[in-house]
Write a protein that holds these residues in place. Sequence first.
Motif: not given
Length: 260
Positions: A231-236, A177-181, A83-88, A136-137
Amino acid sequence: MSGGSSNNPVVIITGAGSGIGAATARRFASHGYGVVLVGRRQGLLDDVRSDIVEGGGSALVVTVDLASDESAEEVVARTTSAYGRIDVLVNNAAYIQTGVLDDVTPELVDRHFDVNVRAPLLLTQACLAHLRRSPEASVVNVGSSLGSIVMPGTMLYGSTKAALEYLTRAWAYQLASDRIRVNCIAPGVIDTPIHATYSDNLEKTYADLARRVPMGRMGTPEEVAEWIWIVASPPTSWSTGNIIHVDGGHVLGIPEAAGG
Ligand SMILES: NC(=O)c1ccc[n+]([C@@H]2O[C@H](COP(=O)([O-])OP(=O)(O)OC[C@H]3O[C@@H](n4cnc5c(N)ncnc54)[C@H](OP(=O)(O)O)[C@@H]3O)[C@@H](O)[C@H]2O)c1
């Protein structure tokens, strides 16, 4: 799933072949995520993948034992190659065996901590470089009400879940600070195959467990998957470091009516 990169976000879910992990995989797939299904039993993972693909989604099966040293790098390598990426990342797989202090062996201690603490630590670490590139990590650790309350015979399991709650807060602080929740969903008494792995009288176990829940029943995997998604999705996006109990009130204590 063939190699390449994805325009859609990608989620890795451990323990995705059954119970809460499988329900979570279907939830993310319904929102267009590429889903990486991690576990040991290939047949179960293939079934979840088939469901997702038949529904028009995309999924990859990675069969590994998360207790092994190589598993984290393998999951990340297979995911990024496809997939070339990891978001969650959803750290959901877990091991439980019951017993009191007298029953503890070095092997039991290692098994609990290897699967429930060491594996999430190493997998999250292995995902970091990719999460840092995601807009949106998010990391979701699946804890347990038993990380907060004592239930006879679940000392080792509960201590690993308490550790995972602590790691949730520590990672949330470091990675803000990395914007990873980083958040933790702590379920309680959910109807999944995990209870068959430690109980030799499932009917009695289910009745005992439901009796401990103020809302008077076991929860469903879908009721937990919904919160993992939320809790993983962008609205939170302003929420990190939380321990959220999804347990029909289990963590509040045993209902008086049940004699507790
Ligand atoms: N059900 C409940 O009442 C309850 C309550 C509180 C918290 N939880 C938590 O919810 C999460 C999901 O559990 P569940 O209830 O959905 O049970 P489950 O259906 O048994 O799921 C656990 C998954 O973990 C995977 N797994 C276990 N050891 C592994 C290993 N070494 N390597 C790779 N995968 C491994 C299993 O797949 P393989 O065997 O194929 O590897 C299985 O799919 C766990 O963290 C659990 O602690 C559950």
